[in-house]
Design an enzyme around this catalytic site. Structure first.
Site, PDB file in Angstrom:
ATOM      1  N   ASP A 115       0.739  -1.137  -0.154  1.00  0.00           N
ATOM      2  CA  ASP A 115      -0.324  -0.030  -0.144  1.00  0.00           C
ATOM      3  C   ASP A 115       1.025   1.300  -0.149  1.00  0.00           C
ATOM      4  O   ASP A 115       1.920   1.403   0.571  1.00  0.00           O
ATOM      5  CB  ASP A 115      -0.918  -0.150   1.458  1.00  0.00           C
ATOM      6  CG  ASP A 115      -1.944   0.924   1.168  1.00  0.00           C
ATOM      7  OD1 ASP A 115      -2.410   1.288  -0.032  1.00  0.00           O
ATOM      8  OD2 ASP A 115      -2.564   1.230   2.314  1.00  0.00           O
TER       9      ASP A 115
ATOM     10  N   ASN B  73     -11.177  -2.492  -4.992  1.00  0.00           N
ATOM     11  CA  ASN B  73     -10.381  -1.713  -5.800  1.00  0.00           C
ATOM     12  C   ASN B  73     -10.982  -1.179  -7.234  1.00  0.00           C
ATOM     13  O   ASN B  73     -10.601  -0.180  -7.754  1.00  0.00           O
ATOM     14  CB  ASN B  73      -8.837  -2.044  -6.050  1.00  0.00           C
ATOM     15  CG  ASN B  73      -8.207  -1.866  -4.748  1.00  0.00           C
ATOM     16  OD1 ASN B  73      -7.062  -2.850  -4.648  1.00  0.00           O
ATOM     17  ND2 ASN B  73      -8.158  -0.905  -3.907  1.00  0.00           N
TER      18      ASN B  73
HETATM   19  C1  IPE Z   1      -5.386  -2.721   0.130  1.00  0.00           C
HETATM   20  O1  IPE Z   1      -5.170  -1.278  -0.093  1.00  0.00           O
HETATM   21  C2  IPE Z   1      -5.353  -3.308  -1.166  1.00  0.00           C
HETATM   22  C3  IPE Z   1      -4.062  -3.301  -2.001  1.00  0.00           C
HETATM   23  C4  IPE Z   1      -2.916  -3.090  -1.364  1.00  0.00           C
HETATM   24  C5  IPE Z   1      -4.207  -4.204  -3.209  1.00  0.00           C
HETATM   25  P1  IPE Z   1      -6.038  -0.176  -0.160  1.00  0.00           P
HETATM   26  O2  IPE Z   1      -5.489   1.149  -0.475  1.00  0.00           O
HETATM   27  O3  IPE Z   1      -6.871  -0.431  -1.255  1.00  0.00           O
HETATM   28  O4  IPE Z   1      -6.945  -0.124   1.194  1.00  0.00           O
HETATM   29  P2  IPE Z   1      -7.719   0.866   1.771  1.00  0.00           P
HETATM   30  O5  IPE Z   1      -8.927   1.323   0.782  1.00  0.00           O
HETATM   31  O6  IPE Z   1      -6.966   2.157   2.143  1.00  0.00           O
HETATM   32  O7  IPE Z   1      -8.333   0.152   2.921  1.00  0.00           O
HETATM   33  C1  IPE Z   2      -1.793   0.200  -3.258  1.00  0.00           C
HETATM   34  O1  IPE Z   2      -1.260   1.470  -3.344  1.00  0.00           O
HETATM   35  C2  IPE Z   2      -2.008  -0.333  -4.686  1.00  0.00           C
HETATM   36  C3  IPE Z   2      -3.239  -0.930  -4.832  1.00  0.00           C
HETATM   37  C4  IPE Z   2      -4.406  -0.848  -4.111  1.00  0.00           C
HETATM   38  C5  IPE Z   2      -3.537  -1.282  -6.047  1.00  0.00           C
HETATM   39  P1  IPE Z   2      -2.654   2.630  -3.250  1.00  0.00           P
HETATM   40  O2  IPE Z   2      -2.768   2.988  -4.700  1.00  0.00           O
HETATM   41  O3  IPE Z   2      -3.629   2.138  -2.358  1.00  0.00           O
HETATM   42  O4  IPE Z   2      -1.930   3.934  -2.861  1.00  0.00           O
HETATM   43  P2  IPE Z   2      -2.402   4.753  -1.776  1.00  0.00           P
HETATM   44  O5  IPE Z   2      -2.924   4.142  -0.476  1.00  0.00           O
HETATM   45  O6  IPE Z   2      -3.456   5.713  -2.443  1.00  0.00           O
HETATM   46  O7  IPE Z   2      -1.268   5.965  -1.382  1.00  0.00           O
HETATM   47 MG    MG Z   3      -4.063   2.452  -0.578  1.00  0.00          MG
END
Ligand code: IPE
Ligand code: IPE
Ligand code: MG
Length: 245
Positions: A25, A73
């Site tokens: 993340d 997502n």
């Molecule tokens: C969790 O991260 C999913 C992945 C890293 C693939 P998110 O960024 O989607 O999680 P939330 O929305 O902050 O809980």
């Molecule tokens: C994790 O990084 C990757 C996926 C969820 C695919 P994020 O895209 O959630 O990054 P932040 O949390 O918005 O910084």
């Molecule tokens: Mg994230």
């Protein structure tokens, strides 16, 4: 504690966790901080993913599950989703030789029904070509949700019950696990989450019943093998009681 030349922390290779999960993340925030589009963060994130996987393999980790794309997502803008899928597709092309050479078995966890045909075919190919390896298994959680996994298991059980293949008494904790996406995916011992968030976000709900958590403010594109060493080192200091004393 083992110490390397630069006094960096090294985890003890003799008692590694059997199964480590990583919630990759922070890609979006990493990009935003640099005035870049979020997708630039995902591109760097994929590079870091490859580096960490091969480092974990070198360490001797047996099972690694990485959260690449959650069932939730899909709420993101279509452009971002498309780019993430494209990056995953490219990664499978680029890393396949390395996975083969390093003897890493790849498996995918998640609901396949919403994924594109081309990506699905590649996933199938990579799974088949690496199926023979058994030292290190990398589970890529893609369109994965822990609740969805549990519901899909419940449905399969209902069907078996209806067809008279099992009775109510057969529904035990142990048997329930056999209806999940992989019947041999073991409990996760350590879940690592960078980016400062302290939540599971629907990751490995069933398997995480007794997982230890390790959080860090580091954003995934800045995550290094040193962070993995630190997380496992910290894990090794924990006292896991599993309800006992
Ligand atoms: C969790 O991260 C999913 C992945 C890293 C693939 P998110 O960024 O989607 O999680 P939330 O929305 O902050 O809980
Ligand atoms: C994790 O990084 C990757 C996926 C969820 C695919 P994020 O895209 O959630 O990054 P932040 O949390 O918005 O910084
Ligand atoms: Mg994230």
């Amino acid at each position: 504690m083992l110490k390397s030349g630069k006094d960096e922390i090294k985890a003890d290779r003799s008692c590694l966790p059997n199964h480590v999960g990583i919630i990759m993340d922070g890609n979006g925030r990493w990009a935003k901080k640099r005035g870049l589009p979020r997708t630039a963060g995902h591109a760097v994130g994929v590079k870091v993913f490859k580096k960490i996987v091969f480092y974990a393999k070198d360490m001797g980790l047996k099972n690694l599950t990485v959260y690449a794309f959650s069932a939730e997502n899909w709420k993101r803008p279509e452009r971002e989703i498309n780019r993430i899928m494209q990056l995953l597709d490219q990664m499978l092309d680029e890393a396949l030789d390395d996975f083969m050479n390093q003897k890493v078995r790849i498996r995918f966890l998640g609901d396949r029904s919403r994924l594109g045909q081309k990506l699905l075919e590649k996933m199938e190919l990579v799974t088949n070509l690496t199926a023979q390896f058994s030292d290190t298994t990398l589970y890529i959680a893609l369109n994965y949700g822990g609740r969805q996994e549990i519901v899909s298991a419940a449905r399969k059980i209902a069907l078996d019950l209806k067809n008279g293949l099992i009775t109510e008494d057969d529904i035990t904790e142990e048997n329930f696990g056999k209806y999940l996406y992989y019947d041999d995916l073991e409990s996760v011992d350590l879940i690592i989450r960078p980016s400062g968030e302290q939540r599971l976000s629907n990751f490995l709900l069933w398997q995480a019943a007794y997982a230890e958590f390790w959080y860090s403010d580091v954003l995934w594109p800045d995550f290094t093998p040193g962070h993995l060493e630190q997380a496992i080192y910290d894990y090794q200091l924990r006292n896991r009681r599993f309800g006992g004393i």
